[in-house]
Each structure stands twice: as structure tokens, then as C-alpha cells.
Design a protein around this motif. Structure first.
Motif, mmCIF file in Angstrom:
data_model
loop_
_atom_site.group_PDB
_atom_site.id
_atom_site.type_symbol
_atom_site.label_atom_id
_atom_site.label_comp_id
_atom_site.label_asym_id
_atom_site.label_seq_id
_atom_site.Cartn_x
_atom_site.Cartn_y
_atom_site.Cartn_z
ATOM 1 N N VAL A 40 50.778 -53.930 36.104
ATOM 2 C CA VAL A 40 50.585 -53.697 34.665
ATOM 3 C C VAL A 40 50.904 -54.958 33.871
ATOM 4 N N VAL A 41 51.983 -55.636 34.249
ATOM 5 C CA VAL A 41 52.393 -56.859 33.555
ATOM 6 C C VAL A 41 51.291 -57.920 33.630
ATOM 7 N N ILE A 42 50.708 -58.111 34.807
ATOM 8 C CA ILE A 42 49.652 -59.106 34.978
ATOM 9 C C ILE A 42 48.419 -58.747 34.146
ATOM 10 N N LEU A 43 48.029 -57.466 34.175
ATOM 11 C CA LEU A 43 46.839 -57.024 33.440
ATOM 12 C C LEU A 43 47.001 -57.177 31.931
ATOM 13 N N LEU A 44 48.224 -57.016 31.431
ATOM 14 C CA LEU A 44 48.457 -57.094 29.988
ATOM 15 C C LEU A 44 48.775 -58.507 29.522
ATOM 16 N N PHE A 45 49.679 -59.198 30.231
ATOM 17 C CA PHE A 45 50.213 -60.450 29.714
ATOM 18 C C PHE A 45 49.266 -61.634 29.860
ATOM 19 N N ILE A 46 48.544 -61.717 30.976
ATOM 20 C CA ILE A 46 47.655 -62.872 31.173
ATOM 21 C C ILE A 46 46.592 -62.935 30.066
ATOM 22 N N PRO A 47 45.893 -61.813 29.732
ATOM 23 C CA PRO A 47 44.943 -61.876 28.605
ATOM 24 C C PRO A 47 45.613 -62.201 27.271
ATOM 25 N N CYS A 48 46.801 -61.633 27.023
ATOM 26 C CA CYS A 48 47.501 -61.898 25.753
ATOM 27 C C CYS A 48 47.880 -63.369 25.628
ATOM 28 N N ILE A 49 48.366 -63.953 26.716
ATOM 29 C CA ILE A 49 48.736 -65.372 26.695
ATOM 30 C C ILE A 49 47.496 -66.234 26.466
ATOM 31 N N PHE A 50 46.387 -65.861 27.098
ATOM 32 C CA PHE A 50 45.124 -66.602 26.923
ATOM 33 C C PHE A 50 44.673 -66.582 25.455
ATOM 34 N N ILE A 51 44.814 -65.431 24.805
ATOM 35 C CA ILE A 51 44.331 -65.278 23.425
ATOM 36 C C ILE A 51 45.264 -65.938 22.421
ATOM 37 N N TYR A 52 46.569 -65.725 22.543
ATOM 38 C CA TYR A 52 47.486 -66.070 21.456
ATOM 39 C C TYR A 52 48.268 -67.361 21.655
ATOM 40 N N LEU A 53 48.334 -67.871 22.880
ATOM 41 C CA LEU A 53 49.103 -69.095 23.089
ATOM 42 C C LEU A 53 48.191 -70.321 23.009
ATOM 43 N N ARG A 54 47.527 -70.447 21.886
ATOM 44 C CA ARG A 54 46.643 -71.586 21.637
ATOM 45 C C ARG A 54 46.418 -71.680 20.126
ATOM 46 N N PRO A 55 45.927 -72.823 19.639
ATOM 47 C CA PRO A 55 45.646 -72.958 18.191
ATOM 48 C C PRO A 55 44.612 -71.934 17.730
ATOM 49 N N SER A 56 44.407 -71.893 16.423
ATOM 50 C CA SER A 56 43.515 -70.893 15.828
ATOM 51 C C SER A 56 42.051 -71.215 16.086
ATOM 52 N N THR A 57 41.643 -71.056 17.345
ATOM 53 C CA THR A 57 40.251 -71.232 17.725
ATOM 54 C C THR A 57 39.775 -69.945 18.393
ATOM 55 N N THR A 58 38.484 -69.723 18.363
ATOM 56 C CA THR A 58 37.928 -68.528 19.002
ATOM 57 C C THR A 58 36.890 -68.940 20.033
ATOM 58 N N PHE A 59 36.845 -68.197 21.132
ATOM 59 C CA PHE A 59 35.861 -68.422 22.184
ATOM 60 C C PHE A 59 35.024 -67.161 22.353
ATOM 61 N N THR A 60 33.847 -67.330 22.925
ATOM 62 C CA THR A 60 32.968 -66.175 23.137
ATOM 63 C C THR A 60 33.601 -65.182 24.123
ATOM 64 N N GLU A 61 34.471 -65.686 25.006
ATOM 65 C CA GLU A 61 35.119 -64.805 25.993
ATOM 66 C C GLU A 61 36.223 -63.948 25.399
ATOM 67 N N ASP A 62 36.669 -64.271 24.178
ATOM 68 C CA ASP A 62 37.827 -63.585 23.589
ATOM 69 C C ASP A 62 37.634 -62.074 23.505
ATOM 70 N N LYS A 63 36.421 -61.662 23.142
ATOM 71 C CA LYS A 63 36.175 -60.225 22.965
ATOM 72 C C LYS A 63 36.317 -59.466 24.278
ATOM 73 N N MET A 64 35.772 -60.020 25.344
ATOM 74 C CA MET A 64 35.871 -59.355 26.645
ATOM 75 C C MET A 64 37.306 -59.387 27.172
ATOM 76 N N VAL A 65 38.008 -60.477 26.911
ATOM 77 C CA VAL A 65 39.421 -60.566 27.319
ATOM 78 C C VAL A 65 40.241 -59.534 26.558
ATOM 79 N N ALA A 66 39.950 -59.363 25.265
ATOM 80 C CA ALA A 66 40.674 -58.401 24.436
ATOM 81 C C ALA A 66 40.471 -56.967 24.918
#
Length: 310
Positions: free
Chosen positions: A242-268
Motif C-alpha cells: 500500500v505504501v509503495i502504491l500511494l507514496f511513489i505517485p505522490c512523490i512524483f507529483i508533489y516533490l518537484r517545482p510547479s510544472t505539469t506533465f501529460t503523465e500527471d493525470k494517469m499517475v494521480a
């Protein structure tokens, strides 16, 4: 600058009508499974005296948070698959932003608390009932809620005070910080850094704490019997998944500057829908106590129906 935007338009997951129709049925099925599974976990734990322990108390709380978390985004996403224009009011957008981060952060803190509970149970079994009494468990749950509220309040205040003068097209299927910062008619560099420090560091620091906790737990297995090692490993494996499924996507989305990627929606999709849907399956498939409790409740319910209908 004044805020001239009264509503936002969401792009959703896809612009293709055939894909949207397929996604409508797929995500509707996922949401039904999610709600059924998590409610079943809560009911089973509430009605089973043998599941009266802190671990299952936190598990039922996690299921409740999962229900709330997914209900903030999934119903709107499912409805929008059938909508020509996927609009949301400015106020509705800010409320959704607040709730997403409230329940998301509360879930992160809950998983961290569950790791601590497993650490005490496995590494300090003789002191477990003393350390993890019901007063402590209640305080930990309240702390999770307060931590989630403070985090979400900061995120929402930072976003709502920004000027939005157009365009109003959000490249996402729900209102989140990074897509909204992209639309603001002002310099959002400082706000973006605060968002990373707030959301990103919470995800990363909690993940590091969790990895550290489970590393200590795994190292302690050598002092356990083979049966105790098997049972503890099964429980921890569920939590780690559960930790891997939740935290890896969250870290990918939020631990970076305010930029958006096309993959963000699927990761979310993973941390807003997929993980909450899989949580009941992950915890029940690897937990004999929960499965046996469900069987007893099912048998009891079936016997009750047979008595009423001889």
C-alpha cells in the motif's frame, strides 16, 4: 489583480468520446468495488470482537479515509465522462482542492501511524498493550486529522489568494495545486516552493520514516519463531504494498517545482482511485483473521435469513 474567473473547465482524462465511454464503465466499476470493499472492511471490524485491536482500529479508519478521499474526485470524474463541458465553479474547485489534500494527507499520516503500530507490536510485544492503549490510538487518529487539516488549509489559502484572470482550462480531471498555479496571473515561484516544501516533503519524509520502520521490523524477524515470522511478514507485506502504491505517485507529483506533465493525470489515478480500491483486497487477501471474520459474519447472516424463511 482581480479574480475574473468564476468557473474552471476540466480537460478530464481523455478527449476521445469512445475512450470516455469505456472509461465511464471502467471507473464506475472501480468506484463500486472501492466503496463495497472499504465498507465491508469497516463493518467486519466493527462487528467482530476478535478484531478488537489497534491494528484493525487503524485499518477501519484507513478504509473510512479511503472512502472520503476517492469520493472527492471519482464521482465527478465519472459524471464528466458523460458531460460535453466538464465545468466546476471556482468555489467548488477550491473545496475539492481542500478535501483532496485533507484526506490525502490524513491517509499518509494514517499509514505512518500503522507502521508505528506494527513496529511496537513486533519489536516490543510485551509492552504493546501498554504503549498502544485506546487513549493513545485515539490521540494518534486525531493527530492524523489535525495534520491533514493544517496541510490542506495551507495549500488552499496559498491557491485561493492568487489572481485568476483567464484562461480557465485546467489540464486535469480534478482541481489540484500545480495545474491551478499554471493558470494564475501572477508570479507563483514562491508559492510553488512552499507547495513543494509542504506536500512534497510530507510525502518524502513520511516515506523515509515508513521505509526505516519496516527495515527495523524486517531485521528483527531473526529473533522470532518461523510461525511468528511468517505472520508478521504477511502483515508487513500488505502495508509495504500500500505504501509503495500511494507514496511513489505522490512523490512524483508533489516533490518537484510547479510544472505539469501529460503523465500527471494517469499517475494521480493511482493515489486517488486505484490505491483506495486495492487497499481492502491487499489487506484481506493476506490476512486470515479478516477473511475468517468475514466468513463468520456471512454464515451468521445466512443462518439468520434461513430462520426467518423456514
Amino acid at each position: 489583480m482581480e479574480n475574473n474567473v468564476t468557473e474552471f473547465i476540466l480537460t478530464g482524462l481523455s478527449q476521445n468520446e469512445d475512450v470516455q465511454q469505456l472509461c465511464f464503465f471502467l471507473f464506475l466499476l472501480c468506484y463500486i468495488i472501492l466503496m463495497t470493499g472499504n465498507f465491508l472492511i469497516i463493518i467486519t471490524i466493527q462487528r467482530s470482537p476478535n478484531l478488537n485491536s489497534p491494528m484493525y482500529f487503524f485499518l477501519s479508519f484507513l478504509s473510512f479515509v479511503d472512502i472520503c478521499y476517492s469520493s472527492v474526485t471519482a464521482p465527478k470524474l465519472i459524471i464528466d465522462f458523460q458531460a460535453k463541458v466538464k465545468n466546476i465553479s471556482f468555489v467548488g474547485c477550491m473545496i475539492q482542492l481542500f478535501c483532496v489534500h485533507l484526506f490525502g494527507c490524513t491517509e499518509i499520516f494514517t499509514l505512518t501511524v500503522m507502521a508505528y503500530d506494527r513496529y511496537v507490536a513486533i519489536c516490543k510485544p510485551l509492552l504493546y498493550t501498554t504503549i498502544m492503549d485506546w487513549k493513545v490510538c485515539s490521540m494518534l487518529v486525531v493527530t492524523c486529522w489535525l495534520g491533514g487539516f493544517v496541510h490542506s488549509f495551507i495549500q488552499t489559502i496559498l491557491t485561493v489568494q492568487l489572481p485568476f484572470c483567464g484562461p480557465n482550462l485546467i489540464d486535469h480531471y480534478f482541481c489540484d495545486v500545480h495545474p491551478l498555479l499554471k493558470l494564475a496571473c501572477a508570479d507563483t515561484y514562491v508559492v510553488g516552493l512552499i507547495v513543494v516544501a509542504n506536500s512534497g516533503m510530507i510525502s518524502l519524509s513520511s516515506f523515509v520514516i515508513l521505509v526505516g520502520s519496516y527495515t527495523i521490523i524486517l531485521l528483527s524477524f531473526k529473533t522470532h519463531s518461523s510461525e511468528g515470522r511468517r505472520k508478521a511478514l504477511s502483515t508487513c507485506a500488505s502495508h509495504i504494498t500500500v505504501v509503495i502504491l500511494l507514496f511513489i505517485p505522490c512523490i512524483f507529483i508533489y516533490l518537484r517545482p510547479s510544472t505539469t506533465f501529460t503523465e500527471d493525470k494517469m499517475v494521480a489515478v493511482f493515489y486517488t482511485i486505484i490505491t483506495p480500491m486495492l487497499n481492502p483486497l491487499i489487506y484481506t487477501l493476506r490476512n486470515m483473521e479478516v477473511k475468517n471474520a468475514m466468513k463468520r459474519l456471512w454464515i451468521k447472516k445466512s443462518l439468520g435469513k434461513n430462520r426467518k424463511n423456514p
